[in-house]
Design a protein around this motif. Structure first.
Motif, PDB file in Angstrom:
ATOM      1  N   HIS A  23       0.864  -1.180   0.000  1.00  0.00           N
ATOM      2  CA  HIS A  23       0.000   0.000   0.000  1.00  0.00           C
ATOM      3  C   HIS A  23       0.902   1.232   0.000  1.00  0.00           C
ATOM      4  O   HIS A  23       1.100   1.892   1.021  1.00  0.00           O
ATOM      5  CB  HIS A  23      -0.917  -0.043   1.232  1.00  0.00           C
ATOM      6  N   ASP A  24       1.449   1.538  -1.185  1.00  0.00           N
ATOM      7  CA  ASP A  24       2.462   2.576  -1.328  1.00  0.00           C
ATOM      8  C   ASP A  24       2.354   3.130  -2.744  1.00  0.00           C
ATOM      9  O   ASP A  24       2.344   2.355  -3.710  1.00  0.00           O
ATOM     10  CB  ASP A  24       3.829   1.934  -1.091  1.00  0.00           C
ATOM     11  N   LEU A  25       2.272   4.439  -2.891  1.00  0.00           N
ATOM     12  CA  LEU A  25       2.127   5.035  -4.223  1.00  0.00           C
ATOM     13  C   LEU A  25       3.293   4.719  -5.151  1.00  0.00           C
ATOM     14  O   LEU A  25       3.135   4.735  -6.368  1.00  0.00           O
ATOM     15  CB  LEU A  25       1.938   6.551  -4.119  1.00  0.00           C
ATOM     16  N   ARG A  26       4.461   4.397  -4.604  1.00  0.00           N
ATOM     17  CA  ARG A  26       5.599   4.024  -5.462  1.00  0.00           C
ATOM     18  C   ARG A  26       5.322   2.732  -6.218  1.00  0.00           C
ATOM     19  O   ARG A  26       5.897   2.477  -7.270  1.00  0.00           O
ATOM     20  CB  ARG A  26       6.871   3.893  -4.631  1.00  0.00           C
ATOM     21  N   ALA A  27       4.403   1.927  -5.697  1.00  0.00           N
ATOM     22  CA  ALA A  27       4.058   0.666  -6.367  1.00  0.00           C
ATOM     23  C   ALA A  27       3.350   0.901  -7.693  1.00  0.00           C
ATOM     24  O   ALA A  27       3.336   0.021  -8.548  1.00  0.00           O
ATOM     25  CB  ALA A  27       3.189  -0.184  -5.447  1.00  0.00           C
ATOM     26  N   VAL A  28       2.780   2.083  -7.897  1.00  0.00           N
ATOM     27  CA  VAL A  28       2.118   2.394  -9.168  1.00  0.00           C
ATOM     28  C   VAL A  28       3.129   2.316 -10.311  1.00  0.00           C
ATOM     29  O   VAL A  28       2.841   1.758 -11.370  1.00  0.00           O
ATOM     30  CB  VAL A  28       1.430   3.774  -9.110  1.00  0.00           C
ATOM     31  N   THR A  29       4.319   2.834 -10.089  1.00  0.00           N
ATOM     32  CA  THR A  29       5.374   2.774 -11.107  1.00  0.00           C
ATOM     33  C   THR A  29       5.776   1.332 -11.384  1.00  0.00           C
ATOM     34  O   THR A  29       5.965   0.942 -12.546  1.00  0.00           O
ATOM     35  CB  THR A  29       6.602   3.595 -10.657  1.00  0.00           C
ATOM     36  N   VAL A  30       5.883   0.527 -10.345  1.00  0.00           N
ATOM     37  CA  VAL A  30       6.218  -0.892 -10.523  1.00  0.00           C
ATOM     38  C   VAL A  30       5.146  -1.580 -11.361  1.00  0.00           C
ATOM     39  O   VAL A  30       5.457  -2.351 -12.278  1.00  0.00           O
ATOM     40  CB  VAL A  30       6.383  -1.584  -9.151  1.00  0.00           C
ATOM     41  N   CYS A  31       3.891  -1.276 -11.096  1.00  0.00           N
ATOM     42  CA  CYS A  31       2.790  -1.872 -11.867  1.00  0.00           C
ATOM     43  C   CYS A  31       2.852  -1.456 -13.326  1.00  0.00           C
ATOM     44  O   CYS A  31       2.687  -2.278 -14.231  1.00  0.00           O
ATOM     45  CB  CYS A  31       1.444  -1.483 -11.267  1.00  0.00           C
ATOM     46  N   ARG A  32       3.071  -0.181 -13.564  1.00  0.00           N
ATOM     47  CA  ARG A  32       3.129   0.327 -14.938  1.00  0.00           C
ATOM     48  C   ARG A  32       4.251  -0.366 -15.715  1.00  0.00           C
ATOM     49  O   ARG A  32       4.055  -0.804 -16.852  1.00  0.00           O
ATOM     50  CB  ARG A  32       3.328   1.843 -14.905  1.00  0.00           C
ATOM     51  N   ARG A  33       5.397  -0.489 -15.108  1.00  0.00           N
ATOM     52  CA  ARG A  33       6.531  -1.138 -15.787  1.00  0.00           C
ATOM     53  C   ARG A  33       6.291  -2.631 -15.970  1.00  0.00           C
ATOM     54  O   ARG A  33       6.698  -3.221 -16.978  1.00  0.00           O
ATOM     55  CB  ARG A  33       7.816  -0.873 -15.020  1.00  0.00           C
ATOM     56  N   ALA A  55      -3.873   0.499 -15.837  1.00  0.00           N
ATOM     57  CA  ALA A  55      -3.244  -0.008 -14.606  1.00  0.00           C
ATOM     58  C   ALA A  55      -2.886   1.131 -13.665  1.00  0.00           C
ATOM     59  O   ALA A  55      -3.124   1.050 -12.455  1.00  0.00           O
ATOM     60  CB  ALA A  55      -2.007  -0.839 -14.943  1.00  0.00           C
ATOM     61  N   THR A  56      -2.323   2.200 -14.210  1.00  0.00           N
ATOM     62  CA  THR A  56      -1.935   3.346 -13.386  1.00  0.00           C
ATOM     63  C   THR A  56      -3.135   3.944 -12.669  1.00  0.00           C
ATOM     64  O   THR A  56      -3.096   4.192 -11.458  1.00  0.00           O
ATOM     65  CB  THR A  56      -1.257   4.423 -14.260  1.00  0.00           C
ATOM     66  N   GLU A  57      -4.218   4.173 -13.401  1.00  0.00           N
ATOM     67  CA  GLU A  57      -5.406   4.776 -12.795  1.00  0.00           C
ATOM     68  C   GLU A  57      -6.049   3.843 -11.765  1.00  0.00           C
ATOM     69  O   GLU A  57      -6.424   4.278 -10.675  1.00  0.00           O
ATOM     70  CB  GLU A  57      -6.420   5.166 -13.872  1.00  0.00           C
ATOM     71  N   LEU A  58      -6.184   2.564 -12.117  1.00  0.00           N
ATOM     72  CA  LEU A  58      -6.837   1.621 -11.210  1.00  0.00           C
ATOM     73  C   LEU A  58      -6.025   1.397  -9.933  1.00  0.00           C
ATOM     74  O   LEU A  58      -6.579   1.392  -8.825  1.00  0.00           O
ATOM     75  CB  LEU A  58      -7.107   0.299 -11.926  1.00  0.00           C
ATOM     76  N   ILE A  59      -4.730   1.201 -10.085  1.00  0.00           N
ATOM     77  CA  ILE A  59      -3.883   0.948  -8.910  1.00  0.00           C
ATOM     78  C   ILE A  59      -3.735   2.208  -8.066  1.00  0.00           C
ATOM     79  O   ILE A  59      -3.805   2.150  -6.831  1.00  0.00           O
ATOM     80  CB  ILE A  59      -2.512   0.379  -9.326  1.00  0.00           C
ATOM     81  N   SER A  60      -3.565   3.365  -8.697  1.00  0.00           N
ATOM     82  CA  SER A  60      -3.429   4.577  -7.884  1.00  0.00           C
ATOM     83  C   SER A  60      -4.726   4.868  -7.134  1.00  0.00           C
ATOM     84  O   SER A  60      -4.683   5.297  -5.976  1.00  0.00           O
ATOM     85  CB  SER A  60      -2.976   5.775  -8.722  1.00  0.00           C
TER      86      SER A  60
END
Length: 146
Positions: A23-33, A55-60
């Motif tokens: 539960h960390d906003l930095r994980a959005v970048t990991v998901c996108r990549r 993915a970016t919108e849903l995960i963020s």
């Protein structure tokens, strides 16, 4: 490979990836990549930009608006890529903004997530979904690969 009765040999095998994230906003970048890597390896590079956006919108949204675990799910079946996010909040997502309301938010950083998903996906939706005994929801967007 032996043919399985009832399957179309021209239809690629379905596949699915699930990435459990903190539960960390930095994980959005990991998901996108991760989305870009998975789709590139499966020869679906033409879908990467839109799938990354979904993915970016849903995960963020999941990380910003809920507490607890979050997961990204990519599934390809019958020529349709489903990009989804599971979170631990069973409440339905807020309905997306109308196109008119969205134009008012063009310079804002927040409030556009599901409107973008609705605009970019061929189909989107949500459903209640429990995982490991935790009640939550699964919000997804479909992209037709054909």
């Amino acid at each position: 490979m032996p043919e399985i009765e009832g399957t179309d040999p021209a239809e690629p095998e379905p596949w699915e990836y699930v990435l459990h994230i903190p539960h960390d906003l930095r994980a959005v970048t990991v998901c996108r990549r991760t989305v870009r890597l998975v789709l590139t390896l499966h020869g679906l590079i033409r879908l990467t930009d839109i799938a990354e956006l979904l993915a970016t919108e849903l995960i963020s949204n999941a990380v910003r608006h809920t507490k607890g675990p979050v997961a990204l799910r990519l599934r390809m079946r019958a020529g349709v890529l489903r990009v989804g996010a599971w979170d631990a909040d069973p409440q339905p997502p807020q309905p997306p903004l109308s196109a008119e309301a969205l134009t008012q938010l063009t310079h804002m950083e927040e409030g556009r997530g599901l409107a973008l998903v609705s605009s970019c996906a061929d189909l989107w939706g949500w459903q209640p979904l429990s995982r490991s005994g935790i009640k939550g929801k699964y919000v997804w967007g479909d992209l037709v690969a054909a």
